[in-house]
Design an enzyme around this catalytic site. Structure first.
Site, short mmCIF file in Angstrom:
data_model
loop_
_atom_site.label_atom_id
_atom_site.label_comp_id
_atom_site.label_asym_id
_atom_site.label_seq_id
_atom_site.Cartn_x
_atom_site.Cartn_y
_atom_site.Cartn_z
N HIS A 267 15.56 -26.48 2.07
CA HIS A 267 15.21 -27.12 0.79
C HIS A 267 16.25 -26.76 -0.29
CE1 HIS A 267 12.24 -28.32 -2.48
NE2 HIS A 267 13.14 -27.63 -3.15
N GLU A 268 16.57 -25.46 -0.40
CA GLU A 268 17.50 -25.04 -1.45
C GLU A 268 18.92 -25.54 -1.16
OE1 GLU A 268 16.23 -24.10 -4.08
OE2 GLU A 268 14.27 -23.58 -3.29
NI NI Z 1 13.69 -27.50 -5.16
#
Ligand code: NI
Length: 187
Positions: free
Chosen positions: A152-153
């Site tokens: 996600h990051e």
């Molecule tokens: Ni985010």
């Protein structure tokens, strides 16, 4: 140093491909890491990427420092109380390699998409490498929630927000609608 404003979906900076960090252990980099940490802690985030505070560099931080209350074995993120503990990690210029092709679906939220949740497919197992703020190598094999947070990051560094990864937009909506009886913190 400072709690920064987190940019919300729609801001152009969130859609850019961020630039690599060229020099480690500089005052500017240490200030950036501290700002990210202060902002992530303030928002109870599982992670945060530099573009979310309007800095288009390939820097992410995630996980939790062990701040233990008396009698507690481990600290939990209030936004993800059932998630495994992910160690506090600074990851710069990351390289991700999925191990195998297996993916799994789970809920995600994002500080840049406040008040919402969606079901996102991610690789289950992941090999990631990169550097900390001093230039030391980070090299890990991870799975499950840890692997999900990193994916996600990392996406933030390529201008990708999790709603773009949702297979079926019926799986995207307001946190308090999907989880009406739970004390899930609104971002
Ligand atoms: Ni985010």
């Amino acid at each position: 140093m400072a709690i920064k404003t987190v940019l919300r979906m729609g801001e152009p900076c969130l859609l850019l491909k961020a630039a690599p960090v060229e020099q480690f252990d500089t005052p500017e980099l240490h200030i950036l890491i501290q700002d990210l940490e202060d902002t992530m802690l303030h928002m109870n985030g599982a992670g945060i990427a530099a573009p979310q505070i309007d800095v288009s560099l390939r820097v992410i931080i995630f996980g939790q420092k062990p701040i233990l209350n008396q009698g507690e074995k481990e600290s939990k993120n209030p936004r993800y109380p059932n998630a495994d503990i992910v160690p506090y990690t600074v990851l710069i210029n990351p390289v991700l390699k999925p191990i195998g092709t297996e993916t799994e679906l789970d809920w995600e939220g994002c500080l840049s998409v406040p008040g919402m949740r969606g079901i996102v497919p991610r690789y289950v197992r992941l090999h990631y490498t990169g550097f900390d703020q001093f230039g030391n190598v980070v090299d890990r094999l991870v799975s499950g929630f840890h692997a999900r947070v990193v994916q996600h990051e990392f996406d933030h560094l390529d201008g990708i927000l999790y709603p773009m990864r949702i297979n079926d937009l019926k799986d995207f909506g307001y946190t308090d609608v999907f989880f009406p009886n739970q004390d899930v913190q609104d971002d």
